[in-house]
Scaffold this motif. Structure first.
Motif, short mmCIF file in Angstrom:
data_model
loop_
_atom_site.label_atom_id
_atom_site.label_comp_id
_atom_site.label_asym_id
_atom_site.label_seq_id
_atom_site.Cartn_x
_atom_site.Cartn_y
_atom_site.Cartn_z
N TYR A 1 17.87 41.41 43.83
CA TYR A 1 17.83 40.64 42.47
C TYR A 1 19.33 39.94 42.59
O TYR A 1 20.09 40.17 42.85
N MET A 2 18.73 38.46 42.53
CA MET A 2 19.99 37.36 42.42
C MET A 2 20.85 36.70 41.50
O MET A 2 20.09 36.12 40.10
N PHE B 1 12.69 33.94 36.31
CA PHE B 1 13.88 33.84 36.18
C PHE B 1 14.46 34.51 34.62
O PHE B 1 13.50 33.87 33.84
N ARG B 2 15.39 35.42 34.79
CA ARG B 2 15.31 35.78 32.90
C ARG B 2 17.12 35.76 33.20
O ARG B 2 17.98 36.34 33.78
N PRO B 3 17.45 35.32 31.47
CA PRO B 3 18.50 34.53 31.27
C PRO B 3 19.64 35.93 30.99
O PRO B 3 18.70 37.09 30.36
N ASN C 1 11.26 27.80 42.27
CA ASN C 1 9.62 27.83 42.18
C ASN C 1 9.56 29.03 41.26
O ASN C 1 9.39 29.55 41.93
N THR C 2 9.22 29.00 39.35
CA THR C 2 8.83 29.91 39.18
C THR C 2 7.94 29.66 38.32
O THR C 2 7.46 30.11 37.31
N ARG D 1 11.31 39.25 41.28
CA ARG D 1 10.14 38.59 41.68
C ARG D 1 9.40 39.68 40.25
O ARG D 1 9.89 39.71 39.69
N LYS D 2 8.16 38.83 40.40
CA LYS D 2 7.44 39.02 38.76
C LYS D 2 6.69 40.35 38.48
O LYS D 2 6.62 41.15 37.86
#
Length: 290
Positions: free
Chosen positions: A236-237, A254-256, A245-246, A171-172
């Motif tokens: 968190y996935m 999404f964060r790498p 959809n981000t 989540r943001k």
């Protein structure tokens, strides 16, 4: 055991009611009932239990339903293949797919072919590697798209041109959303969601034996369902980029992962497989394009 009787059995199992199944099948209820009695006699097992709400399957009935669905799917696929042998404008192709943005390459090839073969019909089914390879081995699929290196003793393959990069969907309003990349220590103690396959095949490539220190609160086999759980605040996935959809309108980001974790994708088919004309044309186009 006749194919027709198996179709009757499956319809009854779906309806849970002999009368409704008879209406759908356009046969009389006594005829349908006798067919099921004969089938139970042939197998030597009771397939249905009558309850106040209708008909339920016994354990033996549930086993037959699974087998019958595979048999009927194979029969229908074989019929379609023979119907397609003389059809130079199209036919049916069955493809099992892992979830990835690289599926766009399949779409591009099929889009190109449909201009020349307008009756090409594609049937996509999603699942993990185990699921789609099982269906490929049974002959229910022409091709599979998987995220594990293929067994070279069983399959031929084409590697898709890009890789899928792993990261964390969240989540943001998550504390981790302020970070540009996620390292292992960031995830300690957090409720994590990932596929059972990735927990065995992929995540250990990133963190080695420390995978046992991660708090895996749930596993999924389809991305969308997991993303809903993330949106509802369940965790968190660990997943591929480009699936969620981000955008600005989304509650997710999404964060790498750091260090980078990447996965290749492969189109596979069985060695010595005999294709229908349209499936062979599609394979040739895969080879030429990819």
């Amino acid at each position: 055991m006749e194919i027709r009787v198996l179709r009757y059995f499956i319809q009854i199992a779906r309806e849970g009611n002999m009368s409704r199944a008879a209406e759908v099948l356009h046969v009389s209820q006594p005829t349908l009932s006798k067919q099921m009695t004969d089938l139970e006699s042939e197998l030597g097992k009771k397939l249905f239990i009558r309850t106040s709400s209708g008909l339920n399957l016994t354990d033996e009935g549930m086993l037959l339903r699974k087998r019958a669905e595979d048999i009927l799917e194979m029969v229908d696929k074989t019929t379609d293949e023979f119907n397609s042998l003389d059809n130079i404008t199209g036919g049916d192709v069955q493809i099992g797919c892992a979830e990835s943005y690289q599926i766009k390459y399949l779409a591009q090839v099929i889009q190109k072919l449909k201009k020349e073969y307008p009756d090409l019909r594609y049937h996509l089914s999603s699942g993990n590697t185990e699921h789609v390879t099982e269906r490929l081995n049974k002959g229910l699929l022409d091709f599979a798209v998987i995220v594990q290196p293929p067994d070279l003793s069983k399959y031929n393959y084409i590697v898709l041109p890009e890789t899928d990069k792993w990261g964390v969907l969240m989540r943001k309003d998550s504390p981790l959303a302020s970070k540009e990349k996620i390292v292992f220590d960031d995830l300690k103690g957090l409720p994590l969601i990932c596929s059972g396959q990735s927990l065995i095949e992929d995540i250990p490539r990133w963190c080695g034996e420390r995978v046992d220190q991660l708090n895996i609160s749930g596993t999924i086999n389809l991305f969308y369902n997991g993303s809903v759980f993330v949106q509802e605040g369940l965790g968190y996935m660990l997943t591929f980029n480009h699936l969620a959809n981000t955008s600005n309108d989304s509650e997710l980001c999404f964060r790498p992962l750091e260090p980078t974790l990447e996965t290749k994708m492969y189109i596979i088919w069985k060695k010595y497989q005999i294709f229908t004309p349209i499936a062979q044309i599609l394979l040739d186009e895969f080879k030429n394009t990819l």
